[in-house]
Design a protein around this motif. Sequence first.
Motif, PDB file in Angstrom:
ATOM      1  N   LYS A 109      23.702 -10.576 -29.374  1.00 46.10           N
ATOM      2  CA  LYS A 109      23.064 -11.495 -28.429  1.00 46.10           C
ATOM      3  C   LYS A 109      21.536 -11.425 -28.509  1.00 46.10           C
ATOM      4  CE  LYS A 109      25.285  -9.442 -25.109  1.00 46.10           C
ATOM      5  NZ  LYS A 109      26.203  -8.683 -25.969  1.00 46.10           N
ATOM      6  N   THR A 111      19.496 -10.073 -30.673  1.00 48.45           N
ATOM      7  CA  THR A 111      18.963 -10.427 -31.985  1.00 48.45           C
ATOM      8  C   THR A 111      18.977 -11.941 -32.189  1.00 48.45           C
ATOM      9  OG1 THR A 111      19.900  -8.352 -32.795  1.00 48.45           O
ATOM     10  CG2 THR A 111      19.225  -9.949 -34.462  1.00 48.45           C
TER      11      THR A 111
ATOM     12  N   ARG B 140      16.200  -0.891 -36.235  1.00 50.63           N
ATOM     13  CA  ARG B 140      16.525  -1.734 -35.095  1.00 50.63           C
ATOM     14  C   ARG B 140      15.439  -1.633 -34.025  1.00 50.63           C
ATOM     15  NH1 ARG B 140      21.874  -1.981 -31.198  1.00 50.63           N
ATOM     16  NH2 ARG B 140      20.689  -2.390 -29.311  1.00 50.63           N
TER      17      ARG B 140
HETATM   18  N1  LIG Z   1      24.043  -7.915 -40.570  1.00 54.71           N
HETATM   19  C1  LIG Z   1      23.804  -8.528 -39.401  1.00 54.71           C
HETATM   20  N2  LIG Z   1      23.512  -7.785 -38.323  1.00 54.71           N
HETATM   21  C2  LIG Z   1      23.266  -8.414 -37.163  1.00 54.71           C
HETATM   22  C3  LIG Z   1      23.336  -9.825 -37.040  1.00 54.71           C
HETATM   23  N3  LIG Z   1      23.062 -10.146 -35.760  1.00 54.71           N
HETATM   24  C4  LIG Z   1      22.816  -8.979 -35.117  1.00 54.71           C
HETATM   25  N4  LIG Z   1      22.943  -7.923 -35.955  1.00 54.71           N
HETATM   26  C5  LIG Z   1      22.785  -6.487 -35.670  1.00 54.71           C
HETATM   27  O1  LIG Z   1      23.812  -6.118 -34.760  1.00 54.71           O
HETATM   28  C6  LIG Z   1      23.360  -5.061 -33.912  1.00 54.71           C
HETATM   29  C7  LIG Z   1      23.567  -5.447 -32.461  1.00 54.71           C
HETATM   30  O2  LIG Z   1      22.741  -6.555 -32.156  1.00 54.71           O
HETATM   31  P1  LIG Z   1      22.181  -6.838 -30.698  1.00 54.71           P
HETATM   32  O3  LIG Z   1      21.387  -8.085 -30.784  1.00 54.71           O
HETATM   33  O4  LIG Z   1      21.572  -5.639 -30.125  1.00 54.71           O
HETATM   34  O5  LIG Z   1      23.567  -7.142 -29.971  1.00 54.71           O
HETATM   35  P2  LIG Z   1      23.803  -7.432 -28.422  1.00 54.71           P
HETATM   36  O6  LIG Z   1      24.956  -8.355 -28.350  1.00 54.71           O
HETATM   37  O7  LIG Z   1      22.539  -7.840 -27.772  1.00 54.71           O
HETATM   38  O8  LIG Z   1      24.232  -5.984 -27.929  1.00 54.71           O
HETATM   39  P3  LIG Z   1      24.372  -5.471 -26.401  1.00 54.71           P
HETATM   40  O9  LIG Z   1      23.222  -6.059 -25.655  1.00 54.71           O
HETATM   41  O10 LIG Z   1      24.317  -3.993 -26.515  1.00 54.71           O
HETATM   42  O11 LIG Z   1      25.690  -5.962 -25.931  1.00 54.71           O
HETATM   43  C8  LIG Z   1      21.905  -4.835 -34.268  1.00 54.71           C
HETATM   44  O12 LIG Z   1      21.830  -3.751 -35.173  1.00 54.71           O
HETATM   45  C9  LIG Z   1      21.506  -6.112 -34.973  1.00 54.71           C
HETATM   46  O13 LIG Z   1      20.461  -5.909 -35.894  1.00 54.71           O
HETATM   47  C10 LIG Z   1      23.687 -10.590 -38.217  1.00 54.71           C
HETATM   48  O14 LIG Z   1      23.792 -11.826 -38.224  1.00 54.71           O
HETATM   49  N5  LIG Z   1      23.906  -9.882 -39.364  1.00 54.71           N
END
Ligand SMILES: Nc1nc2c(ncn2[C@@H]2O[C@H](COP(=O)(O)OP(=O)(O)OP(=O)(O)O)[C@@H](O)[C@H]2O)c(=O)[nH]1
Lengths: 298, 306
Positions: A109, A111, B140
């Motif tokens: 989310k 990202t 990250r």
């Molecule tokens: N390879 C890859 N990694 C991704 C992609 N989108 C996000 N990530 C990775 O996935 C991980 C989690 O991404 P976040 O954006 O923190 O996910 P989130 O949904 O916000 O996570 P929470 O807030 O903890 O629920 C990070 O290490 C990102 O860099 C993608 O399209 N490809």
Amino acid sequence: EKTKVSFFSKITRAVAGKSKVDDDVLDNLEEVLVSSDVGVDTTLKIIERIEARVARDKYVGTDELNSILRDEITFMLTENQSTDVEDFTVAGDKKPYVIMVVGVNGVGKTTTIGKLAYQFKQNGMSVYLGAADTFRAAAVEQLDIWGQRVGVPVVKQKMGSDPASVAFDAVSSAKAHNADVVIIDTAGRLHNKVNLMNELTKIKNVMGKIVPDAPHEVLLILDGSTGQNAFEQAKQFTAATEVTGLVITKLDGTAKGGVVLGISDQFKIPVRYIGLGEQMEDLQVFRRKEFVDSLFGE
Amino acid sequence: MFENLSDRLERSFKILKGQGKITEINVAETLKDVRRALLDADVNYKTAKEFTEKVKEKALGQDVLNAVKPEQMMVKIVHDELAILMGGTASDINIKGNPAVILMSGLQGSGKTTFSGKLANMLKSKRGKSPLLVAGDVYRPAAIEQLKVLGEQIGVPVYSEEDNKNPVKIAKNAIQYARQYGRDLVIIDTAGRLAIDQQMMDEIESIKNAINPQEILFVVDAMTGQDAVNTAKEFNDRLNFNGVVLTKLDGDTRGGAALSIRSVVDKPIKFVGTGEKLDAIDVFHPERMADRILGMGDVVTLVEKA
Ligand SMILES: Nc1nc2c(ncn2[C@@H]2O[C@H](COP(=O)(O)OP(=O)(O)OP(=O)(O)O)[C@@H](O)[C@H]2O)c(=O)[nH]1
Ligand SMILES: Nc1nc2c(ncn2[C@@H]2O[C@H](COP(=O)(O)OP(=O)(O)OP(=O)(O)O)[C@@H](O)[C@H]2O)c(=O)[nH]1
Ligand SMILES: [Mg+2]
Ligand SMILES: [Mg+2]
């Protein structure tokens, strides 16, 4: 296109040494589809359509299988999808255009919000971000860093504060500064947790008090490597927030994006964007034709 | 999405009752149901196929007439076979050595950082260890900050080097630091990486080679689909990890990836994550996992009643 192992190469292997679509070929096709997370129901549906075609045309060669499959898959995507969004744009008559981002834990989310902000900004729009994940360790800092990277303001409060209040602030600020778009991050939550889903409904509702009809868009983020649980996620998040669009992330992995097919077949929610990496630029508008092409390795 | 498997098994066994023995023909429908349940649970296609073959062999020739409840006998065969496959030898975590070093690995967002915190917390409070958490994710945004917040919550120090972009060196320095300051357990968090990302896979292999950890854990999201086997296989080929951690089991996923991973890499599942809080960690229970994959509550008690 970064979607890795294509359908096509797998289907080619599945029909190797066969000239005619018979039970063997269909079994192999079933394996290809199920192994790509398309799901049993959608797989059976595709196979039944092909069987019907075989029954009607009597003889169907394996070389035709690709084009038949392509037709079926395109149809499946078209059936449920309104027109593709053309670029990273939003409806101009709504200002600020409010986007709320939801999904289970760790799907991408925050990202995706960084990437979206980047694209909108590239297209000349002014963007605000709202850090309404006040729960996960360093979630606010993470969004803040994205805001700095992209060069857009992030509205935040301290950890543990009421996420609805952050969302309210963010939309208010965006409105006060005449911003084009405001994107609200929310904490990851599993869809079977009733309290957390109710909280999401509350966050959603509070925004309408500042901008009528807000949020204009609720994006559900799905991890491209998720299996059949994606269906339940789509169902429950839609029930709580009337999801308007999907983003499928991490399609740069070995995942073949089969989940896109299954979801498109079972839900009426269009796929808006796909994530293909961890960098700012790694987000694409979902275009059906390109996607189908990529599945078939072209 | 689908009716309870035990209901379906029960229904298909009504037919069997009149026939005395389980045969290749009369069991076919039932096996199809089992296979479908496994696929719906995200068990890998090939694994599901092999598994139903195995169940068939076990079931063939079983005397249905003398069983009090033949349908439950079949449920038991399926359930037991699953539990055996996922269980096996005892699988405690190796924390011998001073300091003992544990290295985390896995895809993006699988739960490595959170689990590092949970494990440190558990080994501190239950085994009297003095852990050191190490921020080995230099990519990250706010990864270091995240680990620091978790460390603070459980009262465990976090080793990090803000300006160092080399996780191999950070890991080595951290172990040095642990020796110096009397920390007897080092848990190294790493960045998420895709199995197909050669550069990142090289990196974690280098970390392993540089520090020679007692224990390497592969952290995987329980909601993962069919690709779980490929990912697990590639991480295992690179790292020869010691065990698997299955996270986010507090959701409603069936978690079939557990079975697939176990049968493809043959490494024990050691822990499960059952929530976002730092005490939401449990050891892995094969029996419960078998019930869950089959989607049928507590089969053990069901069968015992029979
Ligand atoms: N390879 C890859 N990694 C991704 C992609 N989108 C996000 N990530 C990775 O996935 C991980 C989690 O991404 P976040 O954006 O923190 O996910 P989130 O949904 O916000 O996570 P929470 O807030 O903890 O629920 C990070 O290490 C990102 O860099 C993608 O399209 N490809
Ligand atoms: N519900 C639930 N959430 C979890 C569990 N384990 C981790 N999470 C959540 O999943 C998300 C990702 O967890 P992280 O620990 O940041 O994952 P990671 O593998 O370190 O992610 P990257 O460093 O980006 O690769 C966060 O929102 C966590 O709170 C669990 O067992 N249950
Ligand atoms: Mg987030
Ligand atoms: Mg992490």
